[in-house]
Scaffold this active site. Structure first.
Site, PDB file in Angstrom:
ATOM      1  N   PHE A  83       0.884  -0.889  -0.009  1.00  0.00           N
ATOM      2  CA  PHE A  83      -0.146   0.025   0.035  1.00  0.00           C
ATOM      3  C   PHE A  83       1.097   1.348   0.036  1.00  0.00           C
ATOM      4  O   PHE A  83       0.520   2.067  -0.847  1.00  0.00           O
ATOM      5  CB  PHE A  83      -1.026  -0.106   1.132  1.00  0.00           C
ATOM      6  CG  PHE A  83      -1.749   1.263   1.489  1.00  0.00           C
ATOM      7  CD1 PHE A  83      -2.437   1.784   0.237  1.00  0.00           C
ATOM      8  CD2 PHE A  83      -1.506   2.003   2.743  1.00  0.00           C
ATOM      9  CE1 PHE A  83      -3.166   3.039   0.322  1.00  0.00           C
ATOM     10  CE2 PHE A  83      -2.366   3.009   2.828  1.00  0.00           C
ATOM     11  CZ  PHE A  83      -3.145   3.506   1.560  1.00  0.00           C
ATOM     12  N   ASN A 133      -4.867 -10.785  13.900  1.00  0.00           N
ATOM     13  CA  ASN A 133      -4.647 -12.014  13.364  1.00  0.00           C
ATOM     14  C   ASN A 133      -3.180 -12.448  13.511  1.00  0.00           C
ATOM     15  O   ASN A 133      -2.868 -13.623  13.835  1.00  0.00           O
ATOM     16  CB  ASN A 133      -4.410 -11.321  11.915  1.00  0.00           C
ATOM     17  CG  ASN A 133      -5.983 -11.448  11.245  1.00  0.00           C
ATOM     18  OD1 ASN A 133      -6.915 -11.961  11.760  1.00  0.00           O
ATOM     19  ND2 ASN A 133      -6.182 -10.523  10.313  1.00  0.00           N
ATOM     20  N   TYR A 167      -4.890   6.689  13.134  1.00  0.00           N
ATOM     21  CA  TYR A 167      -3.553   6.187  13.408  1.00  0.00           C
ATOM     22  C   TYR A 167      -3.292   6.066  14.858  1.00  0.00           C
ATOM     23  O   TYR A 167      -2.993   4.977  15.579  1.00  0.00           O
ATOM     24  CB  TYR A 167      -2.514   6.997  12.750  1.00  0.00           C
ATOM     25  CG  TYR A 167      -0.901   6.759  12.583  1.00  0.00           C
ATOM     26  CD1 TYR A 167      -0.863   5.336  11.837  1.00  0.00           C
ATOM     27  CD2 TYR A 167      -0.234   7.002  13.732  1.00  0.00           C
ATOM     28  CE1 TYR A 167       0.632   5.089  11.953  1.00  0.00           C
ATOM     29  CE2 TYR A 167       1.314   6.638  13.643  1.00  0.00           C
ATOM     30  CZ  TYR A 167       1.421   5.577  12.846  1.00  0.00           C
ATOM     31  OH  TYR A 167       3.011   5.370  12.772  1.00  0.00           O
TER      32      TYR A 167
HETATM   33  P1  NAD Z   1       6.012   2.445   5.641  1.00  0.00           P
HETATM   34  O1  NAD Z   1       4.826   3.076   5.252  1.00  0.00           O
HETATM   35  O2  NAD Z   1       7.451   2.802   4.872  1.00  0.00           O
HETATM   36  O3  NAD Z   1       5.828   0.828   5.863  1.00  0.00           O
HETATM   37  C1  NAD Z   1       4.616   0.080   5.994  1.00  0.00           C
HETATM   38  C2  NAD Z   1       4.613  -1.057   5.370  1.00  0.00           C
HETATM   39  O4  NAD Z   1       3.197  -1.822   5.803  1.00  0.00           O
HETATM   40  C3  NAD Z   1       4.381  -0.750   3.894  1.00  0.00           C
HETATM   41  O5  NAD Z   1       5.331  -1.482   3.055  1.00  0.00           O
HETATM   42  C4  NAD Z   1       3.181  -0.938   3.625  1.00  0.00           C
HETATM   43  O6  NAD Z   1       2.624  -1.364   2.020  1.00  0.00           O
HETATM   44  C5  NAD Z   1       2.660  -2.209   4.571  1.00  0.00           C
HETATM   45  N1  NAD Z   1       1.222  -2.056   4.820  1.00  0.00           N
HETATM   46  C6  NAD Z   1       0.276  -1.157   5.141  1.00  0.00           C
HETATM   47  N2  NAD Z   1      -0.900  -1.641   5.223  1.00  0.00           N
HETATM   48  C7  NAD Z   1      -0.904  -2.905   5.111  1.00  0.00           C
HETATM   49  C8  NAD Z   1      -1.698  -4.020   5.320  1.00  0.00           C
HETATM   50  N3  NAD Z   1      -2.831  -3.753   5.451  1.00  0.00           N
HETATM   51  N4  NAD Z   1      -1.238  -5.364   4.975  1.00  0.00           N
HETATM   52  C9  NAD Z   1      -0.113  -5.537   4.640  1.00  0.00           C
HETATM   53  N5  NAD Z   1       0.715  -4.657   4.529  1.00  0.00           N
HETATM   54  C10 NAD Z   1       0.486  -3.605   4.796  1.00  0.00           C
HETATM   55  O7  NAD Z   1       6.406   3.046   7.201  1.00  0.00           O
HETATM   56  P2  NAD Z   1       7.356   2.633   8.014  1.00  0.00           P
HETATM   57  O8  NAD Z   1       8.016   3.981   8.380  1.00  0.00           O
HETATM   58  O9  NAD Z   1       8.291   1.609   7.612  1.00  0.00           O
HETATM   59  O10 NAD Z   1       6.756   2.275   9.500  1.00  0.00           O
HETATM   60  C11 NAD Z   1       6.628   0.897   9.794  1.00  0.00           C
HETATM   61  C12 NAD Z   1       5.855   0.705  11.071  1.00  0.00           C
HETATM   62  O11 NAD Z   1       6.614   1.365  11.992  1.00  0.00           O
HETATM   63  C13 NAD Z   1       4.297   1.135  10.944  1.00  0.00           C
HETATM   64  O12 NAD Z   1       3.806   0.234  11.566  1.00  0.00           O
HETATM   65  C14 NAD Z   1       4.434   2.444  11.556  1.00  0.00           C
HETATM   66  O13 NAD Z   1       3.469   2.787  12.088  1.00  0.00           O
HETATM   67  C15 NAD Z   1       5.593   2.183  12.629  1.00  0.00           C
HETATM   68  N6  NAD Z   1       6.275   3.389  12.972  1.00  0.00           N
HETATM   69  C16 NAD Z   1       7.056   4.069  11.982  1.00  0.00           C
HETATM   70  C17 NAD Z   1       7.623   5.375  12.393  1.00  0.00           C
HETATM   71  C18 NAD Z   1       8.683   6.071  11.396  1.00  0.00           C
HETATM   72  O14 NAD Z   1       8.876   7.445  11.743  1.00  0.00           O
HETATM   73  N7  NAD Z   1       9.126   5.442  10.194  1.00  0.00           N
HETATM   74  C19 NAD Z   1       7.442   6.149  13.629  1.00  0.00           C
HETATM   75  C20 NAD Z   1       6.537   5.248  14.471  1.00  0.00           C
HETATM   76  C21 NAD Z   1       5.982   4.085  14.067  1.00  0.00           C
END
Ligand code: NAD
Ligand code: UDP
Length: 321
Positions: A38, A101, A147
């Site tokens: 996504f 899940n 979120y």
């Molecule tokens: P990102 O958007 O680059 O990666 C998220 C990944 O999850 C993507 O590959 C996306 O395709 C996948 N995804 C989204 N919805 C999905 C679904 N329903 N089923 C399967 N895959 C799905 O974001 P990121 O920065 O890599 O963040 C990764 C995790 O860390 C997230 O859960 C985010 O909330 C958490 N997080 C990130 C940050 C940050 O600053 N990067 C900070 C706090 C928390």
């Protein structure tokens, strides 16, 4: 040398996920990456596709899951405000149904599961720095709530599975993380400013730029996640993971303009609703139980990220779905 394990990384093609997959493969583990792409692209994990210990599953985490693995990391969730607000109901379902899940699958196999939670559980904080005992100041009905509240509810689910079933869990509260591999249309501040600077376009500061964030380089963060998963005392958390070095968004913009040698001008746009004024992690707990603190200075991490975007062929990246 740790035993080789089969590890599920949900959201493994995203910014943090791809670095975590690489780290786990380098550590000798087998990696099962589940992603619906996504907010990412299959290209992010292309380099692993020929690796004998890597498998890719194109799947939505909200669909029920039966996978025999030794460990699970749940990173599946859009993290950029632009994308998580695109379909807020889907975002809530991703956090809540996705966590359920993965928790059920972990319970079936009685294996540890780690949740990528967020500093957003603290909302717009009235204390700084934020430590894990702070209960937060979240608006439950605002545009960021899908979120923030989704992640808060996921934390509740993780701790209820832990209390009811003694399931081994880990909850990481991740603060702003950046680095190579971020989608060019991600919409978060570091990639926006770098791409704008490289194109000599306007740098779009939302509000007056006095709001602060603390930015952690992505490989430091991946290291912290592995340490949390493997912590021998089985500490469930929540544990703050991030870089305590705080910077205003205005200073970040100026730094990126200077590091890129850009001719960009700064312009001001409206501040989005509920945008947190300040964010800085207290990482004393992570230092104590994980013997971890980030080692990449902001300028060094920004230079690596700038270099990544300089080399990226932007024509290969259409805007995400
Ligand atoms: P990102 O958007 O680059 O990666 C998220 C990944 O999850 C993507 O590959 C996306 O395709 C996948 N995804 C989204 N919805 C999905 C679904 N329903 N089923 C399967 N895959 C799905 O974001 P990121 O920065 O890599 O963040 C990764 C995790 O860390 C997230 O859960 C985010 O909330 C958490 N997080 C990130 C940050 C940050 O600053 N990067 C900070 C706090 C928390
Ligand atoms: N921001 C900005 N310009 C942009 C993108 C973001 O000024 O082009 C600001 C945003 O309003 C916030 C901060 O930068 O105050 C960090 O935003 P981001 O979307 O990266 O993550 P957040 O920490 O808000 O989830």
């Amino acid at each position: 040398m740790t035993r080789s394990r089969r590890i599920l990384v949900a959201g493994g093609a995203g910014l943090i996920g791809q670095h975590l997959c690489r780290r786990l493969l380098d550590d000798g583990h087998s990696v099962l990456c589940l992603d619906n792409f996504f907010t990412s692209h299959e290209r992010n994990v292309e380099e692993f596709l020929r690796h004998p210990r890597f498998e890719l599953l194109r799947r939505d985490v909200t669909e029920s899951i039966q996978l025999d693995v030794d460990e699970t990391y749940n990173l599946a969730c859009p993290a950029s405000p632009v994308h998580y607000q695109h379909n807020p109901i889907q975002t809530l379902q991703t956090s809540i149904d996705g966590s359920l899940n993965l928790l059920r699958n972990a319970l079936r196999t009685n294996t540890p599961v780690l949740q990528a939670s967020t500093s957003e559980v603290y909302g717009d904080p009235d204390v700084s720095p934020q430590n894990e005992t702070y209960l937060g100041r979240v608006n439950p009905i605002g545009p960021r709530a899908c979120y923030d509240e989704g992640k808060r509810c996921a934390e509740t689910l993780f701790f209820d599975f832990h209390r009811m079933h003694r399931l081994p869990i880990r909850v990481a509260r991740i603060f702003n993380t950046y680095g190579p591999g971020q989608h060019p249309h991600d919409g978060r501040v570091v990639s926006n400013f770098i791409l704008q600077a490289l194109e000599n376009g306007d740098i779009t500061i939302y509000g007056d730029g006095s709001q602060t964030r603390s930015f952690c380089y992505v490989t430091d963060l991946a290291d912290a996640l592995v340490r949390l998963m493997e912590n021998p005392a089985n500490v469930a958390g929540p544990v703050n993971l991030g870089n305590p070095e705080e910077i205003s968004i205005r200073n970040l913009a100026e730094k990126i303009v200077s590091l890129t040698g850009s001719a960009s001008k700064i312009v001001h746009c409206p501040l989005p609703a509920d945008d947190p004024r300040q964010r800085r992690p207290d990482i004393a707990l992570a230092e104590k139980i994980l013997n971890w603190r980030p080692t990449t200075p902001l300028e060094e991490g920004l230079m690596k990220t700038i270099d990544y975007f300089r080399r990226l062929d932007l024509s290969l990246y259409p805007p995400p779905a």
